[in-house]
Design a protein around this motif. Sequence first.
Motif, PDB file in Angstrom:
ATOM      1  N   GLU A  57       0.825  -1.206   0.000  1.00  0.00           N
ATOM      2  CA  GLU A  57       0.000   0.000   0.000  1.00  0.00           C
ATOM      3  C   GLU A  57       0.863   1.261   0.000  1.00  0.00           C
ATOM      4  O   GLU A  57       0.538   2.239  -0.646  1.00  0.00           O
ATOM      5  CB  GLU A  57      -0.911   0.028   1.231  1.00  0.00           C
ATOM      6  CG  GLU A  57      -2.018  -0.992   1.204  1.00  0.00           C
ATOM      7  CD  GLU A  57      -2.800  -1.001   2.496  1.00  0.00           C
ATOM      8  OE1 GLU A  57      -3.959  -0.565   2.449  1.00  0.00           O
ATOM      9  OE2 GLU A  57      -2.256  -1.428   3.530  1.00  0.00           O
ATOM     10  N   VAL A  58       1.957   1.220   0.738  1.00  0.00           N
ATOM     11  CA  VAL A  58       2.824   2.391   0.860  1.00  0.00           C
ATOM     12  C   VAL A  58       3.747   2.525  -0.350  1.00  0.00           C
ATOM     13  O   VAL A  58       3.968   3.618  -0.854  1.00  0.00           O
ATOM     14  CB  VAL A  58       3.655   2.317   2.160  1.00  0.00           C
ATOM     15  CG1 VAL A  58       4.585   3.508   2.291  1.00  0.00           C
ATOM     16  CG2 VAL A  58       2.738   2.228   3.371  1.00  0.00           C
ATOM     17  N   PHE A  59       4.275   1.400  -0.823  1.00  0.00           N
ATOM     18  CA  PHE A  59       5.194   1.394  -1.958  1.00  0.00           C
ATOM     19  C   PHE A  59       4.652   0.469  -3.040  1.00  0.00           C
ATOM     20  O   PHE A  59       5.146  -0.644  -3.226  1.00  0.00           O
ATOM     21  CB  PHE A  59       6.593   0.919  -1.541  1.00  0.00           C
ATOM     22  CG  PHE A  59       7.223   1.744  -0.474  1.00  0.00           C
ATOM     23  CD1 PHE A  59       7.694   3.019  -0.755  1.00  0.00           C
ATOM     24  CD2 PHE A  59       7.352   1.264   0.821  1.00  0.00           C
ATOM     25  CE1 PHE A  59       8.282   3.789   0.223  1.00  0.00           C
ATOM     26  CE2 PHE A  59       7.939   2.031   1.809  1.00  0.00           C
ATOM     27  CZ  PHE A  59       8.404   3.305   1.514  1.00  0.00           C
ATOM     28  N   PRO A  60       3.635   0.899  -3.794  1.00  0.00           N
ATOM     29  CA  PRO A  60       3.017  -0.006  -4.766  1.00  0.00           C
ATOM     30  C   PRO A  60       3.971  -0.467  -5.863  1.00  0.00           C
ATOM     31  O   PRO A  60       3.777  -1.514  -6.446  1.00  0.00           O
ATOM     32  CB  PRO A  60       1.860   0.818  -5.335  1.00  0.00           C
ATOM     33  CG  PRO A  60       2.196   2.225  -5.032  1.00  0.00           C
ATOM     34  CD  PRO A  60       3.026   2.209  -3.792  1.00  0.00           C
ATOM     35  N   GLU A  61       4.991   0.319  -6.143  1.00  0.00           N
ATOM     36  CA  GLU A  61       5.959  -0.071  -7.169  1.00  0.00           C
ATOM     37  C   GLU A  61       7.209  -0.692  -6.543  1.00  0.00           C
ATOM     38  O   GLU A  61       8.224  -0.849  -7.203  1.00  0.00           O
ATOM     39  CB  GLU A  61       6.356   1.159  -8.007  1.00  0.00           C
ATOM     40  CG  GLU A  61       5.185   1.845  -8.689  1.00  0.00           C
ATOM     41  CD  GLU A  61       4.434   0.950  -9.653  1.00  0.00           C
ATOM     42  OE1 GLU A  61       5.088   0.165 -10.368  1.00  0.00           O
ATOM     43  OE2 GLU A  61       3.196   1.024  -9.671  1.00  0.00           O
ATOM     44  N   GLY A  62       7.137  -1.012  -5.271  1.00  0.00           N
ATOM     45  CA  GLY A  62       8.298  -1.527  -4.547  1.00  0.00           C
ATOM     46  C   GLY A  62       8.628  -2.964  -4.898  1.00  0.00           C
ATOM     47  O   GLY A  62       7.810  -3.701  -5.438  1.00  0.00           O
ATOM     48  N   HIS A  63       9.850  -3.357  -4.559  1.00  0.00           N
ATOM     49  CA  HIS A  63      10.307  -4.723  -4.745  1.00  0.00           C
ATOM     50  C   HIS A  63      11.388  -5.006  -3.707  1.00  0.00           C
ATOM     51  O   HIS A  63      11.935  -4.070  -3.114  1.00  0.00           O
ATOM     52  CB  HIS A  63      10.804  -4.958  -6.182  1.00  0.00           C
ATOM     53  CG  HIS A  63      11.865  -3.993  -6.617  1.00  0.00           C
ATOM     54  ND1 HIS A  63      13.183  -4.115  -6.261  1.00  0.00           N
ATOM     55  CD2 HIS A  63      11.790  -2.866  -7.353  1.00  0.00           C
ATOM     56  CE1 HIS A  63      13.881  -3.114  -6.777  1.00  0.00           C
ATOM     57  NE2 HIS A  63      13.048  -2.331  -7.434  1.00  0.00           N
ATOM     58  N   PRO A  64      11.701  -6.279  -3.453  1.00  0.00           N
ATOM     59  CA  PRO A  64      12.680  -6.622  -2.421  1.00  0.00           C
ATOM     60  C   PRO A  64      14.052  -5.988  -2.637  1.00  0.00           C
ATOM     61  O   PRO A  64      14.786  -5.761  -1.684  1.00  0.00           O
ATOM     62  CB  PRO A  64      12.760  -8.144  -2.503  1.00  0.00           C
ATOM     63  CG  PRO A  64      11.452  -8.563  -3.064  1.00  0.00           C
ATOM     64  CD  PRO A  64      11.070  -7.469  -4.024  1.00  0.00           C
ATOM     65  N   GLY A  65      14.395  -5.679  -3.879  1.00  0.00           N
ATOM     66  CA  GLY A  65      15.690  -5.049  -4.150  1.00  0.00           C
ATOM     67  C   GLY A  65      15.837  -3.697  -3.476  1.00  0.00           C
ATOM     68  O   GLY A  65      16.953  -3.270  -3.166  1.00  0.00           O
ATOM     69  N   MET A  66      14.708  -3.031  -3.223  1.00  0.00           N
ATOM     70  CA  MET A  66      14.769  -1.745  -2.524  1.00  0.00           C
ATOM     71  C   MET A  66      15.275  -1.945  -1.099  1.00  0.00           C
ATOM     72  O   MET A  66      16.042  -1.135  -0.582  1.00  0.00           O
ATOM     73  CB  MET A  66      13.393  -1.083  -2.525  1.00  0.00           C
ATOM     74  CG  MET A  66      12.933  -0.663  -3.912  1.00  0.00           C
ATOM     75  SD  MET A  66      11.225  -0.081  -3.945  1.00  0.00           S
ATOM     76  CE  MET A  66      11.359   1.430  -3.040  1.00  0.00           C
TER      77      MET A  66
END
Length: 123
Positions: A57-66
């Motif tokens: 919800e906070v980082f919809p474009e997020g991924h584990p690499g972040m």
Amino acid sequence: MLAHMKTQTTGALTDICLTVPTESAESVCKAINSILELANFSRPVNEEGEELYSANEVFPEGHPGMALRGLRTKEGITQKEFAARLGIRQHHVSEMEKGTRAISLDMAKRIGEAYNISFKVFL
């Protein structure tokens, strides 16, 4: 008023994004909260009574690499130094941070063990 809907992969929830005039935003939020109450939807809360939100919800474009990049930056080391500690190539670290290379369960466990952090952060 413009609306955009997106059903999550679990199928249990649907995201609805609204664009409304600024002067109407507060009343629209109150109306939506009233509707959610009628639907018996409640967001989980922590011990302090604060509502909890998922990472998606906070980082919809997020991924584990972040998270990987964040750990490396926190440690103050380069990709090359990070790779050396894990026994992998620097370009693999770069690819994982960009999200173009998946972080395997084995790699997540190696990272977690090397930096004393839960491996689940990287999955």
